[in-house]
Design a protein around this motif. Structure first.
Motif, PDB file in Angstrom:
ATOM      1  N   ALA A 107       0.813  -1.213   0.000  1.00 13.03           N
ATOM      2  CA  ALA A 107       0.000   0.000   0.000  1.00 13.03           C
ATOM      3  C   ALA A 107       0.851   1.270   0.000  1.00 13.03           C
ATOM      4  N   ARG A 108       2.151   1.132  -0.331  1.00 10.20           N
ATOM      5  CA  ARG A 108       3.013   2.318  -0.526  1.00 10.20           C
ATOM      6  C   ARG A 108       3.429   2.346  -2.000  1.00 10.20           C
ATOM      7  N   PRO A 109       2.562   2.872  -2.861  1.00 11.05           N
ATOM      8  CA  PRO A 109       2.792   2.761  -4.307  1.00 11.05           C
ATOM      9  C   PRO A 109       3.720   3.807  -4.909  1.00 11.05           C
ATOM     10  N   LEU A 110       4.119   4.819  -4.137  1.00  9.88           N
ATOM     11  CA  LEU A 110       4.865   5.937  -4.718  1.00  9.88           C
ATOM     12  C   LEU A 110       6.287   6.042  -4.176  1.00  9.88           C
ATOM     13  N   LEU A 111       6.897   4.921  -3.871  1.00  5.41           N
ATOM     14  CA  LEU A 111       8.279   4.920  -3.400  1.00  5.41           C
ATOM     15  C   LEU A 111       9.202   5.464  -4.488  1.00  5.41           C
ATOM     16  N   PRO A 112       9.916   6.572  -4.218  1.00  6.14           N
ATOM     17  CA  PRO A 112      10.843   7.109  -5.223  1.00  6.14           C
ATOM     18  C   PRO A 112      12.050   6.187  -5.407  1.00  6.14           C
ATOM     19  N   TYR A 113      12.529   6.094  -6.631  1.00  9.47           N
ATOM     20  CA  TYR A 113      13.703   5.264  -6.907  1.00  9.47           C
ATOM     21  C   TYR A 113      14.893   5.710  -6.067  1.00  9.47           C
ATOM     22  N   GLU A 206       8.248  12.052   1.956  1.00 13.75           N
ATOM     23  CA  GLU A 206       6.826  12.252   2.234  1.00 13.75           C
ATOM     24  C   GLU A 206       5.957  11.694   1.108  1.00 13.75           C
ATOM     25  N   ASP A 207       6.535  11.561  -0.080  1.00 12.16           N
ATOM     26  CA  ASP A 207       5.778  10.980  -1.201  1.00 12.16           C
ATOM     27  C   ASP A 207       5.482   9.502  -0.976  1.00 12.16           C
ATOM     28  N   ASN A 208       6.273   8.871  -0.136  1.00 15.03           N
ATOM     29  CA  ASN A 208       6.156   7.427   0.103  1.00 15.03           C
ATOM     30  C   ASN A 208       5.056   7.147   1.134  1.00 15.03           C
ATOM     31  N   LEU A 209       3.894   7.715   0.888  1.00 16.77           N
ATOM     32  CA  LEU A 209       2.790   7.589   1.839  1.00 16.77           C
ATOM     33  C   LEU A 209       2.147   6.209   1.756  1.00 16.77           C
ATOM     34  N   LYS A 210       1.500   5.823   2.854  1.00 17.68           N
ATOM     35  CA  LYS A 210       0.792   4.544   2.895  1.00 17.68           C
ATOM     36  C   LYS A 210      -0.683   4.798   2.651  1.00 17.68           C
ATOM     37  N   ILE A 211      -1.258   4.065   1.705  1.00 15.84           N
ATOM     38  CA  ILE A 211      -2.675   4.220   1.379  1.00 15.84           C
ATOM     39  C   ILE A 211      -3.496   3.503   2.445  1.00 15.84           C
ATOM     40  N   THR A 212      -4.167   4.289   3.269  1.00 19.17           N
ATOM     41  CA  THR A 212      -4.944   3.740   4.379  1.00 19.17           C
ATOM     42  C   THR A 212      -6.395   4.202   4.349  1.00 19.17           C
ATOM     43  N   THR A 213      -6.618   5.473   3.979  1.00 18.30           N
ATOM     44  CA  THR A 213      -7.959   6.053   3.950  1.00 18.30           C
ATOM     45  C   THR A 213      -8.227   6.647   2.568  1.00 18.30           C
ATOM     46  N   PRO A 214      -9.495   6.980   2.258  1.00 18.17           N
ATOM     47  CA  PRO A 214      -9.791   7.608   0.960  1.00 18.17           C
ATOM     48  C   PRO A 214      -9.011   8.895   0.727  1.00 18.17           C
ATOM     49  N   THR A 215      -8.704   9.631   1.789  1.00 19.90           N
ATOM     50  CA  THR A 215      -7.920  10.858   1.653  1.00 19.90           C
ATOM     51  C   THR A 215      -6.540  10.571   1.096  1.00 19.90           C
ATOM     52  N   ASP A 216      -5.971   9.423   1.472  1.00 21.81           N
ATOM     53  CA  ASP A 216      -4.647   9.060   0.977  1.00 21.81           C
ATOM     54  C   ASP A 216      -4.661   8.835  -0.531  1.00 21.81           C
ATOM     55  N   ILE A 217      -5.777   8.323  -1.051  1.00 20.42           N
ATOM     56  CA  ILE A 217      -5.912   8.156  -2.501  1.00 20.42           C
ATOM     57  C   ILE A 217      -5.818   9.514  -3.190  1.00 20.42           C
ATOM     58  N   LEU A 218      -6.511  10.495  -2.642  1.00 18.71           N
ATOM     59  CA  LEU A 218      -6.488  11.839  -3.216  1.00 18.71           C
ATOM     60  C   LEU A 218      -5.091  12.435  -3.159  1.00 18.71           C
ATOM     61  N   LEU A 219      -4.394  12.251  -2.041  1.00 20.02           N
ATOM     62  CA  LEU A 219      -3.033  12.761  -1.909  1.00 20.02           C
ATOM     63  C   LEU A 219      -2.099  12.106  -2.920  1.00 20.02           C
ATOM     64  N   ALA A 220      -2.257  10.796  -3.095  1.00 20.22           N
ATOM     65  CA  ALA A 220      -1.421  10.079  -4.051  1.00 20.22           C
ATOM     66  C   ALA A 220      -1.656  10.592  -5.472  1.00 20.22           C
ATOM     67  N   GLU A 221      -2.905  10.872  -5.800  1.00 17.43           N
ATOM     68  CA  GLU A 221      -3.225  11.391  -7.129  1.00 17.43           C
ATOM     69  C   GLU A 221      -2.550  12.751  -7.337  1.00 17.43           C
ATOM     70  N   LEU A 224       1.141  12.292  -8.008  1.00 16.35           N
ATOM     71  CA  LEU A 224       1.376  11.839  -9.380  1.00 16.35           C
ATOM     72  C   LEU A 224       1.276  12.994 -10.374  1.00 16.35           C
ATOM     73  N   LYS A 225       0.326  13.879 -10.140  1.00 18.23           N
ATOM     74  CA  LYS A 225       0.163  15.020 -11.043  1.00 18.23           C
ATOM     75  C   LYS A 225       1.340  15.978 -10.926  1.00 18.23           C
ATOM     76  N   ARG A 226       1.901  16.096  -9.729  1.00 21.88           N
ATOM     77  CA  ARG A 226       3.011  17.023  -9.501  1.00 21.88           C
ATOM     78  C   ARG A 226       4.278  16.545 -10.207  1.00 21.88           C
ATOM     79  N   ALA A 227       4.593  15.276 -10.019  1.00 18.32           N
ATOM     80  CA  ALA A 227       5.788  14.707 -10.652  1.00 18.32           C
ATOM     81  C   ALA A 227       5.768  13.201 -10.454  1.00 18.32           C
ATOM     82  N   ALA A 228       5.823  12.434 -11.526  1.00 15.65           N
ATOM     83  CA  ALA A 228       5.809  10.980 -11.426  1.00 15.65           C
ATOM     84  C   ALA A 228       7.099  10.496 -10.790  1.00 15.65           C
TER      85      ALA A 228
END
Length: 237
Positions: A107-113, A206-221, A224-228
């Motif tokens: 549930a941490r889909p945005l781990l930076p390389y 901070e980008d390496n957030l854990k998806i736990t609540t619906p708010t986390d989905i919005l933050l992840a989106e 992604l829009k800011r920088a993949a």
């Protein structure tokens, strides 16, 4: 080093309020779990990947992963009731000869390389490495009755993330001891710490957030829009 990534996707995600496994909810147009696996699948320092599914969710996890070009997955196994049970199940699928295991939350889909690079580099010198970020808020320690017992210095406080990378034998011994003692830890490092091993902290993101609540989905989106932070992946035809 020969490194296996163990992706723990065993949680049901009750706080998400969805009937679906939370790791399968889309971030952008890609399931969160797939994004989590992609980071490791595309990194040259990772040799193989084991994915741990929630109890009863093995088929759904396999079906979700199958269409994507994820070449390093060597096993998808079913986990247990607790995260600790799931990681232990994943350890049984680690191939012989693997010297390090990198445990990462599905549930941490945005781990930076870059964070993964730093963690792997530190793992060359240290048997236990944990990605973490410095705590920004003031933390209060409770006395258990609703009153403040202490206020520790933020300078010494870190919030643990994943990946957490360990020597394979060390992590196996830590899990064996925890099982024998009936001990349930809050993360993998806490089990290793009980063996007396020093754990190296590596600056996370901070980008390496854990998806736990619906708010986390919005933050992840928004992230992604800011920088993949990593490749969006190519779906098989």
């Amino acid at each position: 080093m020969r490194v296996a990534a163990l992706i723990a996707a065993g949680g049901k995600g009750l706080r998400m309020g969805s009937e679906r496994i939370k790791q399968l909810l889309p971030i952008g147009d890609i399931p969160a779990l797939v994004r989590s696996v992609m980071v490791f699948d595309g990194h040259p320092g990772i040799e193989t990947i084991i994915v741990v599914a929630p109890p009863g969710g093995l088929k759904e996890i396999k079906t979700t992963l199958e269409p994507w070009d994820l070449r390093k997955i060597s096993a998808v196994v079913e986990g247990g009731r607790e995260r600790q049970d799931s990681v232990r199940a994943g350890l049984t699928a680690v191939p012989p000869g693997i010297t390090r295991v990198a445990v990462h939350d599905g549930a941490r889909p945005l781990l930076p390389y870059g964070v993964l690079d730093r963690a792997l580099n530190e793992a060359v010198e240290h048997p236990a490495v944990v990605v973490a970020v410095r705590v920004k808020d003031t933390i209060k320690v409770s006395d258990g009755q609703g009153f403040v017992l202490a206020t520790p210095s933020r300078h010494d406080l870190w919030a643990a993330q994943t990946p957490q990378i360990f020597e394979t034998g060390l992590l196996s011994r830590a899990y064996q001891k925890a099982a024998g003692d009936g001990y349930l830890g809050t993360d993998d490092a806490s089990l290793v710490e009980r063996l007396g091993t020093r754990v190296r902290l590596v600056e996370g993101s901070e980008d390496n957030l854990k998806i736990t609540t619906p708010t986390d989905i919005l933050l992840a989106e928004l992230i992604l829009k800011r920088a993949a932070p990593h490749s969006s992946g190519i779906k098989r035809e």
